[in-house]
Design a protein around this motif. Structure first.
Motif, mmCIF file in Angstrom:
data_model
loop_
_atom_site.group_PDB
_atom_site.id
_atom_site.type_symbol
_atom_site.label_atom_id
_atom_site.label_comp_id
_atom_site.label_asym_id
_atom_site.label_seq_id
_atom_site.Cartn_x
_atom_site.Cartn_y
_atom_site.Cartn_z
ATOM 1 N N LYS A 161 53.828 118.879 61.548
ATOM 2 C CA LYS A 161 54.958 118.947 60.616
ATOM 3 C C LYS A 161 56.276 118.866 61.391
ATOM 4 O O LYS A 161 57.219 118.214 60.955
ATOM 5 N N PHE A 162 56.303 119.514 62.555
ATOM 6 C CA PHE A 162 57.516 119.500 63.373
ATOM 7 C C PHE A 162 57.761 118.114 63.971
ATOM 8 O O PHE A 162 58.883 117.614 63.946
ATOM 9 N N TYR B 110 51.351 122.918 62.102
ATOM 10 C CA TYR B 110 52.767 123.214 62.340
ATOM 11 C C TYR B 110 53.387 122.211 63.313
ATOM 12 O O TYR B 110 54.518 121.763 63.113
ATOM 13 N N PHE C 150 47.742 125.824 65.538
ATOM 14 C CA PHE C 150 49.078 125.255 65.675
ATOM 15 C C PHE C 150 49.181 123.777 65.330
ATOM 16 O O PHE C 150 50.275 123.233 65.269
#
Length: 54
Positions: free
Chosen positions: A44-45, A41, A38
């Motif tokens: 990036k978030f 991700y 994770f």
């Protein structure tokens, strides 16, 4: 002679130390796996860009 005695181990104490070490290993491996799955991700978030570009 002082300091050369072999300490005696209480089985309960040895079990507690073993349990703590096992828990530490499981947490280390578990959080490492979660970070691998994770991490990109989440970066990036949170950051809004590519986590691999350094």
């Amino acid at each position: 002679m002082a300091g050369l005695e072999i300490p005696t181990w209480d089985p309960e104490t040895a079990l507690l130390i073993g349990t703590i070490l096992l828990e530490a290993i499981v947490l280390y491996v578990g959080y490492g796996g979660l970070e691998r799955l994770f991490g990109p991700y989440l970066m990036k978030f949170l950051v809004g860009g590519d986590a691999d570009a350094r």
